[in-house]
Design a protein around this motif. Structure first.
Motif, PDB file in Angstrom:
ATOM      1  N   SER A   1       0.826  -1.202   0.000  1.00  0.00           N
ATOM      2  CA  SER A   1       0.000   0.000   0.000  1.00  0.00           C
ATOM      3  C   SER A   1       0.866   1.261   0.000  1.00  0.00           C
ATOM      4  N   LEU A   2       0.326   2.302  -0.639  1.00  0.00           N
ATOM      5  CA  LEU A   2       0.955   3.620  -0.634  1.00  0.00           C
ATOM      6  C   LEU A   2       0.189   4.595   0.263  1.00  0.00           C
ATOM      7  N   ASN A   3      -0.744   4.096   1.026  1.00  0.00           N
ATOM      8  CA  ASN A   3      -1.561   4.972   1.879  1.00  0.00           C
ATOM      9  C   ASN A   3      -0.717   5.832   2.807  1.00  0.00           C
ATOM     10  N   TRP A   4       0.411   5.329   3.267  1.00  0.00           N
ATOM     11  CA  TRP A   4       1.296   6.100   4.134  1.00  0.00           C
ATOM     12  C   TRP A   4       1.790   7.371   3.433  1.00  0.00           C
ATOM     13  N   LEU A   5       1.842   7.351   2.111  1.00  0.00           N
ATOM     14  CA  LEU A   5       2.348   8.471   1.328  1.00  0.00           C
ATOM     15  C   LEU A   5       1.275   9.516   1.045  1.00  0.00           C
ATOM     16  N   PHE A   6       0.016   9.091   0.997  1.00  0.00           N
ATOM     17  CA  PHE A   6      -1.061   9.997   0.591  1.00  0.00           C
ATOM     18  C   PHE A   6      -1.454  11.020   1.646  1.00  0.00           C
ATOM     19  N   LYS A   7      -0.876  10.936   2.831  1.00  0.00           N
ATOM     20  CA  LYS A   7      -1.173  11.944   3.848  1.00  0.00           C
ATOM     21  C   LYS A   7      -0.505  13.278   3.515  1.00  0.00           C
ATOM     22  N   TYR A   8       0.458  13.250   2.594  1.00  0.00           N
ATOM     23  CA  TYR A   8       1.155  14.475   2.205  1.00  0.00           C
ATOM     24  C   TYR A   8       0.460  15.098   1.003  1.00  0.00           C
ATOM     25  N   GLU A   9       0.141  16.353   1.109  1.00  0.00           N
ATOM     26  CA  GLU A   9      -0.492  17.074   0.005  1.00  0.00           C
ATOM     27  C   GLU A   9       0.322  18.319  -0.281  1.00  0.00           C
ATOM     28  N   ASP A  10       1.493  18.129  -0.815  1.00  0.00           N
ATOM     29  CA  ASP A  10       2.384  19.245  -1.076  1.00  0.00           C
ATOM     30  C   ASP A  10       2.304  19.633  -2.550  1.00  0.00           C
ATOM     31  N   LYS A  11       1.576  20.699  -2.845  1.00  0.00           N
ATOM     32  CA  LYS A  11       1.448  21.180  -4.224  1.00  0.00           C
ATOM     33  C   LYS A  11       2.794  21.618  -4.779  1.00  0.00           C
ATOM     34  N   ASN A  12       3.670  22.070  -3.905  1.00  0.00           N
ATOM     35  CA  ASN A  12       4.981  22.537  -4.321  1.00  0.00           C
ATOM     36  C   ASN A  12       5.782  21.454  -5.036  1.00  0.00           C
ATOM     37  N   ILE A  13       5.817  20.257  -4.467  1.00  0.00           N
ATOM     38  CA  ILE A  13       6.585  19.170  -5.084  1.00  0.00           C
ATOM     39  C   ILE A  13       5.949  18.740  -6.406  1.00  0.00           C
ATOM     40  N   MET A  14       4.633  18.812  -6.481  1.00  0.00           N
ATOM     41  CA  MET A  14       3.957  18.470  -7.734  1.00  0.00           C
ATOM     42  C   MET A  14       4.307  19.479  -8.828  1.00  0.00           C
ATOM     43  N   GLU A  15       4.272  20.753  -8.489  1.00  0.00           N
ATOM     44  CA  GLU A  15       4.526  21.804  -9.480  1.00  0.00           C
ATOM     45  C   GLU A  15       5.993  21.935  -9.843  1.00  0.00           C
ATOM     46  N   LYS A  16       6.879  21.777  -8.869  1.00  0.00           N
ATOM     47  CA  LYS A  16       8.295  22.067  -9.112  1.00  0.00           C
ATOM     48  C   LYS A  16       9.159  20.839  -9.354  1.00  0.00           C
ATOM     49  N   SER A  17       8.642  19.655  -9.054  1.00  0.00           N
ATOM     50  CA  SER A  17       9.408  18.428  -9.268  1.00  0.00           C
ATOM     51  C   SER A  17       8.712  17.516 -10.284  1.00  0.00           C
ATOM     52  N   TYR A  18       7.487  17.091  -9.965  1.00  0.00           N
ATOM     53  CA  TYR A  18       6.790  16.131 -10.823  1.00  0.00           C
ATOM     54  C   TYR A  18       6.454  16.712 -12.203  1.00  0.00           C
ATOM     55  N   GLN A  19       5.878  17.898 -12.274  1.00  0.00           N
ATOM     56  CA  GLN A  19       5.474  18.468 -13.560  1.00  0.00           C
ATOM     57  C   GLN A  19       6.665  18.644 -14.512  1.00  0.00           C
ATOM     58  N   PRO A  20       7.799  19.192 -14.065  1.00  0.00           N
ATOM     59  CA  PRO A  20       8.953  19.270 -14.974  1.00  0.00           C
ATOM     60  C   PRO A  20       9.458  17.885 -15.398  1.00  0.00           C
ATOM     61  N   PHE A  21       9.379  16.905 -14.485  1.00  0.00           N
ATOM     62  CA  PHE A  21       9.807  15.546 -14.822  1.00  0.00           C
ATOM     63  C   PHE A  21       8.897  14.944 -15.891  1.00  0.00           C
ATOM     64  N   ILE A  22       7.601  14.971 -15.682  1.00  0.00           N
ATOM     65  CA  ILE A  22       6.648  14.254 -16.541  1.00  0.00           C
ATOM     66  C   ILE A  22       6.553  14.853 -17.944  1.00  0.00           C
ATOM     67  N   LYS A  23       6.871  16.115 -18.112  1.00  0.00           N
ATOM     68  CA  LYS A  23       6.771  16.745 -19.436  1.00  0.00           C
ATOM     69  C   LYS A  23       7.770  16.140 -20.429  1.00  0.00           C
ATOM     70  N   ASP A  24       8.823  15.493 -19.926  1.00  0.00           N
ATOM     71  CA  ASP A  24       9.829  14.884 -20.795  1.00  0.00           C
ATOM     72  C   ASP A  24       9.635  13.379 -20.964  1.00  0.00           C
ATOM     73  N   ILE A  25       8.494  12.844 -20.524  1.00  0.00           N
ATOM     74  CA  ILE A  25       8.231  11.396 -20.545  1.00  0.00           C
ATOM     75  C   ILE A  25       7.127  11.085 -21.555  1.00  0.00           C
ATOM     76  N   ASP A  26       7.320  10.011 -22.346  1.00  0.00           N
ATOM     77  CA  ASP A  26       6.228   9.540 -23.203  1.00  0.00           C
ATOM     78  C   ASP A  26       6.015   8.033 -23.105  1.00  0.00           C
ATOM     79  N   THR A  27       6.833   7.372 -22.260  1.00  0.00           N
ATOM     80  CA  THR A  27       6.742   5.923 -22.104  1.00  0.00           C
ATOM     81  C   THR A  27       6.911   5.568 -20.637  1.00  0.00           C
ATOM     82  N   THR A  28       6.070   4.647 -20.152  1.00  0.00           N
ATOM     83  CA  THR A  28       6.229   4.137 -18.789  1.00  0.00           C
ATOM     84  C   THR A  28       6.446   2.634 -18.834  1.00  0.00           C
ATOM     85  N   ILE A  29       7.157   2.142 -17.831  1.00  0.00           N
ATOM     86  CA  ILE A  29       7.359   0.696 -17.656  1.00  0.00           C
ATOM     87  C   ILE A  29       7.147   0.397 -16.182  1.00  0.00           C
ATOM     88  N   MET A  30       6.351  -0.609 -15.913  1.00  0.00           N
ATOM     89  CA  MET A  30       6.118  -1.033 -14.528  1.00  0.00           C
ATOM     90  C   MET A  30       5.919  -2.542 -14.494  1.00  0.00           C
TER      91      MET A  30
END
Length: 177
Positions: A22-51
């Motif tokens: 489970s990732l429930n332990w992670l969902f208690k954090y709601e930091d818009k800053n990390i989404m805007e300044k880390s995740y968004q710049p990262f994801i804009k350069d991605i077109d393929t995922t592997i899992m």
């Protein structure tokens, strides 16, 4: 050539998920800053995922819609998946990555971890690791890195604090003896 990147959060003691996957332990954090300044710049350069299949199943248990439908998505599995959103593939990760890296396109995101990330590190097929560390100690669960039989060295490129997260960005230095 396309880059292969890991991006994801782990607990202070190195776990991606708790002992129940489970990732429930992670969902208690709601930091818009990390989404805007880390995740968004990262994801804009991605077109393929592997899992892996476990990551896919865990992801789909949390949502009704596959979140990366605008990308090409591979799930490493021995069982087929009834979905138009993903390509289920039973190929060693090294072979898939070698094929994808020479194709045109944006970068490749490795979602989840454990065996896949460690196999790519061992084979020097992952170019960067962007890891967000939380202050949680889970004590048990799914580790980001599994046992490896070779040494790889990464160089710290950047670190940034976002509230309770530290975001670390590393690039592979190259194979070492």
């Amino acid at each position: 050539m396309r880059k292969v990147k890991f991006y994801g959060a782990i607990s202070l003691d190195g776990y991606l998920a708790d002992q129940n996957n489970s990732l429930n332990w992670l969902f208690k954090y709601e930091d818009k800053n990390i989404m805007e300044k880390s995740y968004q710049p990262f994801i804009k350069d991605i077109d393929t995922t592997i899992m892996g299949r476990q990551t896919y199943d865990d992801l789909m248990s949390m949502t009704n819609e596959f979140p990366y439908s605008d990308m090409t998505n591979y799930v490493l599995t021995h069982r087929s998946i009834d979905s138009n959103e993903v390509i289920s593939i039973n190929t060693p990760i090294e072979r898939l990555i070698s094929k994808l890296k020479i194709q045109s396109g944006k970068d490749i995101w490795i979602i989840g971890g454990g065996k896949i990330v460690s196999t790519l590190i061992e084979n020097h097929l992952i170019d960067s690791l962007q890891i967000q560390i939380t202050p949680d100690i889970l004590g048990n669960g799914v580790k980001l890195f599994t046992k490896m039989n070779s040494h790889s060295e990464f160089k710290l490129i950047n670190s940034q604090r976002y509230d309770q997260f530290i975001d670390l960005y590393y690039e592979l230095k190259g194979p070492t003896a």
